[in-house]
Structures are given as structure tokens and as C-alpha cells.
Design a protein around this motif. Structure first.
Motif, mmCIF file in Angstrom:
data_model
loop_
_atom_site.group_PDB
_atom_site.id
_atom_site.type_symbol
_atom_site.label_atom_id
_atom_site.label_comp_id
_atom_site.label_asym_id
_atom_site.label_seq_id
_atom_site.Cartn_x
_atom_site.Cartn_y
_atom_site.Cartn_z
ATOM 1 N N LEU A 71 0.609 -1.118 -0.083
ATOM 2 C CA LEU A 71 -0.080 0.311 0.238
ATOM 3 C C LEU A 71 0.658 1.274 0.287
ATOM 4 O O LEU A 71 0.638 2.431 -0.509
ATOM 5 N N VAL A 72 1.850 1.243 0.212
ATOM 6 C CA VAL A 72 3.222 2.114 1.013
ATOM 7 C C VAL A 72 3.003 3.424 -0.770
ATOM 8 O O VAL A 72 3.085 4.344 -0.444
ATOM 9 N N ASP A 73 2.962 2.222 -1.680
ATOM 10 C CA ASP A 73 4.056 3.058 -3.245
ATOM 11 C C ASP A 73 2.210 3.753 -3.279
ATOM 12 O O ASP A 73 2.598 4.801 -4.486
ATOM 13 N N TYR A 74 0.807 3.364 -2.883
ATOM 14 C CA TYR A 74 -0.042 4.252 -3.534
ATOM 15 C C TYR A 74 -0.452 5.827 -2.522
ATOM 16 O O TYR A 74 -1.837 6.372 -2.908
ATOM 17 N N PHE A 75 -0.438 5.295 -1.461
ATOM 18 C CA PHE A 75 -0.203 6.617 -0.418
ATOM 19 C C PHE A 75 1.057 7.047 0.369
ATOM 20 O O PHE A 75 1.496 7.118 0.955
ATOM 21 N N PRO A 76 1.983 7.066 -0.724
ATOM 22 C CA PRO A 76 3.150 7.907 -0.207
ATOM 23 C C PRO A 76 3.756 9.051 0.223
ATOM 24 O O PRO A 76 2.405 9.848 0.151
ATOM 25 N N GLU A 77 4.019 9.783 1.315
ATOM 26 C CA GLU A 77 4.624 10.243 2.035
ATOM 27 C C GLU A 77 4.729 11.932 1.908
ATOM 28 O O GLU A 77 4.121 12.357 2.497
ATOM 29 N N THR A 78 5.224 12.140 0.786
ATOM 30 C CA THR A 78 5.553 13.020 -0.515
ATOM 31 C C THR A 78 3.945 13.254 -1.279
ATOM 32 O O THR A 78 4.319 14.707 -1.365
ATOM 33 N N LEU A 79 3.146 12.696 -0.833
ATOM 34 C CA LEU A 79 1.719 13.275 -1.558
ATOM 35 C C LEU A 79 1.289 13.622 -0.411
ATOM 36 O O LEU A 79 1.207 12.959 0.887
ATOM 37 N N SER A 80 0.974 15.068 -0.420
ATOM 38 C CA SER A 80 0.321 15.563 0.664
ATOM 39 C C SER A 80 -0.732 15.298 0.762
ATOM 40 O O SER A 80 -1.782 15.050 0.383
ATOM 41 N N GLY A 81 -1.274 15.207 1.832
ATOM 42 C CA GLY A 81 -2.406 14.354 2.551
ATOM 43 C C GLY A 81 -2.809 12.813 2.407
ATOM 44 O O GLY A 81 -3.529 12.228 2.536
ATOM 45 N N ALA A 82 -1.777 11.745 2.339
ATOM 46 C CA ALA A 82 -1.735 10.658 1.483
ATOM 47 C C ALA A 82 -1.754 9.827 2.572
ATOM 48 O O ALA A 82 -3.498 8.616 2.719
ATOM 49 N N MET A 83 -1.369 9.855 3.799
ATOM 50 C CA MET A 83 -1.413 9.359 4.701
ATOM 51 C C MET A 83 -2.827 9.883 5.571
ATOM 52 O O MET A 83 -4.047 9.169 6.393
ATOM 53 N N GLU A 84 -3.660 10.517 5.538
ATOM 54 C CA GLU A 84 -5.282 11.106 6.666
ATOM 55 C C GLU A 84 -6.532 10.304 5.084
ATOM 56 O O GLU A 84 -7.153 10.023 5.976
ATOM 57 N N GLN A 85 -5.636 9.396 4.074
ATOM 58 C CA GLN A 85 -6.461 9.259 3.373
ATOM 59 C C GLN A 85 -7.087 7.734 3.653
ATOM 60 O O GLN A 85 -7.759 6.922 3.417
#
Length: 252
Positions: A71-85
Motif C-alpha cells: 500500500l505504501v506506493d499508493y499512499f506515499p508520504e511525499t504526497l500531501s494528505g496521503a496518510m490522511e486518506q
């Protein structure tokens, strides 16, 4: 001829010395092998397990960890708000999962999280529903306006994509110098910034968000094409593409 003869080796002091020498050599060997194993293991990690510095990849023996790691590649921390999704899209996400490192440290939480979704594959009704949802979303994403899409671009794919694009352009044009030199010159002319290697092109995290490329901005145009390439699954392994097309035909 041995330094210590057979007669001398029978003395308890000599045997103690030999034992000590083997002990020292063993310790020195471990201190060399351990960092090497950590280096090899680190080459297979991502944000989930990079900071463990383990000599053995835990995901190799854990199906649950492989699921979360994917799942990490779909929600990278470099993408703003990814972990909130993540808690918005998945059930029963622990509130402590604010970073992928925190997720990787929560071994029990990962087990429970992954087992919840693994159980779906054992229920024919729920599994058929999940397959239909995946196929419907794929059809929807394939036609959704690209200007409004968020794309989790990988920094590893940026030099590959740009290199292929500009080498193709350089081949179509006559010029002096090597193919790589001419391709980099075209990149510099398009972006207005010179690079001595495609691998030195940085990852522009803001271009993962929705945007409409300006006609005179070569960088935005290139990243827009890269987002389209992601949607076309150009970066997916061939085996994964084969499996996905077979899956899609099965639920069509």
C-alpha cells in the motif's frame, strides 16, 4: 608446515589459545556479515520497514506485512494528505498510523488490519463484490479527467520516463554528440534547466496533485504525460499486467 605442531596442540594452554583465536575470528566475521545482510535487506525496503535495519526481511515470511507494504506506493508520504486518506478508505485503521514508519512498528496492528482484508478472499460473496468494485473503479479511473487526478508518482520512475521520452525525440532529430547528450540538451531546452543526467532530475511533489499543464511549460507537460502513462499502467510489471487483464476479463 603448521606453526603449532601436533604435540604442542595437546597442551591445554595451546588449545585455549586456538579456541580464543577461533572466537575472535567468529566475532570479526559476524561484524562483517551483519552489516552486509542489513544492506541487502535495506535494498528491498520502502517507507514501511526502511528504519528497522534488520538483517532479514520480515515481509518474506509474513503475508500480512506484504499486503501492507504494497500500500505504501499508493499512499506515499511525499504526497500531501496521503496518510490522511488511509483511514478514509480502509476499515479499522489504528489512530497511531500517522506515518508508514509508525505502521511498520505496529506489528500486531498490521496483522489485524491485513487479516481483515485477507478474510474477504475466503468469502465468495464478499470476494465477488470486491472484484466487481475493483473493475468498476478501473473503468471509472480510465475515463476520469486527468487534470483532476492525484497521481502517486515514484521518484524511481521519473528518470526512466524522461530518459525514454527525450531519447526517443533525440533519435528523430539529427545532431552531433551521443544520444544521451542530445537527449539532455532537449530536456534543458524544454525546461530551461540543464541536467547532466536524467537521474539528477528531482521529484516535484506538487505535480502529483491535480493540475492543468501550461502550454509553454515543458516540465508540466512532461509530468502530465507521465501521469497519463501511470493511468495506462506503463510502469506496472508485465506479470502484474497479465494478471490484471485476466482479472478484468473475468468480471466483465
Amino acid at each position: 608446515m603448521p606453526i603449532i605442531d601436533e604435540t604442542g596442540r595437546k597442551h591445554w594452554r595451546i588449545r585455549l589459545l586456538i579456541l580464543f583465536m577461533y572466537l575472535v575470528l567468529t566475532i570479526l566475521g559476524v561484524t562483517m556479515v551483519y552489516p552486509f545482510l542489513v544492506t541487502i535487506t535495506s535494498s528491498t525496503t520502502n517507507a514501511l520497514d526502511y528504519y528497522r535495519f534488520s538483517p532479514f526481511p520480515r515481509w518474506l515470511l509474513s503475508r500480512e506485512e506484504r499486503f501492507v507494504k504494497g500500500l505504501v506506493d499508493y499512499f506515499p508520504e511525499t504526497l500531501s494528505g496521503a496518510m490522511e486518506q488511509v483511514p478514509q478508505l480502509f476499515d479499522d485503521v489504528p489512530p497511531t498510523w500517522g506515518t508508514w514508519k509508525a505502521v511498520g512498528d505496529d506489528r500486531e496492528g498490521m496483522q489485524q488490519f491485513a487479516q481483515h482484508y485477507a478474510a474477504i478472499t475466503q468469502d465468495p460473496v464478499r470476494w465477488a463484490r470486491a472484484r466487481r468494485m475493483a473493475a468498476d473503479y478501473d473503468a471509472f479511473a480510465a475515463t476520469y479527467p486527468l487534470d483532476d487526478c492525484i497521481t502517486a508518482l515514484s521518484p524511481l520512475d521519473v528518470p526512466v520516463f524522461l530518459g525514454d521520452e527525450y531519447r526517443r525525440k533525440a533519435r528523430a532529430l539529427d545532431g552531433n554528440g551521443t544520444l544521451e547528450t542530445r537527449a539532455l540538451a532537449l530536456l534543458a531546452a524544454s525546461w530551461g534547466v540543464p541536467y547532466d543526467s536524467f537521474y539528477r532530475v528531482p521529484m516535484f511533489n506538487n505535480l502529483q496533485a491535480p493540475f492543468t499543464p501550461a502550454p509553454d511549460d515543458g516540465r508540466m507537460q512532461d509530468f502530465y504525460r507521465m501521469k497519463q502513462a501511470y493511468r495506462d499502467h506503463r510502469f506496472a510489471p508485465r506479470s502484474m499486467l497479465r494478471d490484471w487483464h485476466g482479472f478484468a476479463r473475468g468480471v466483465a
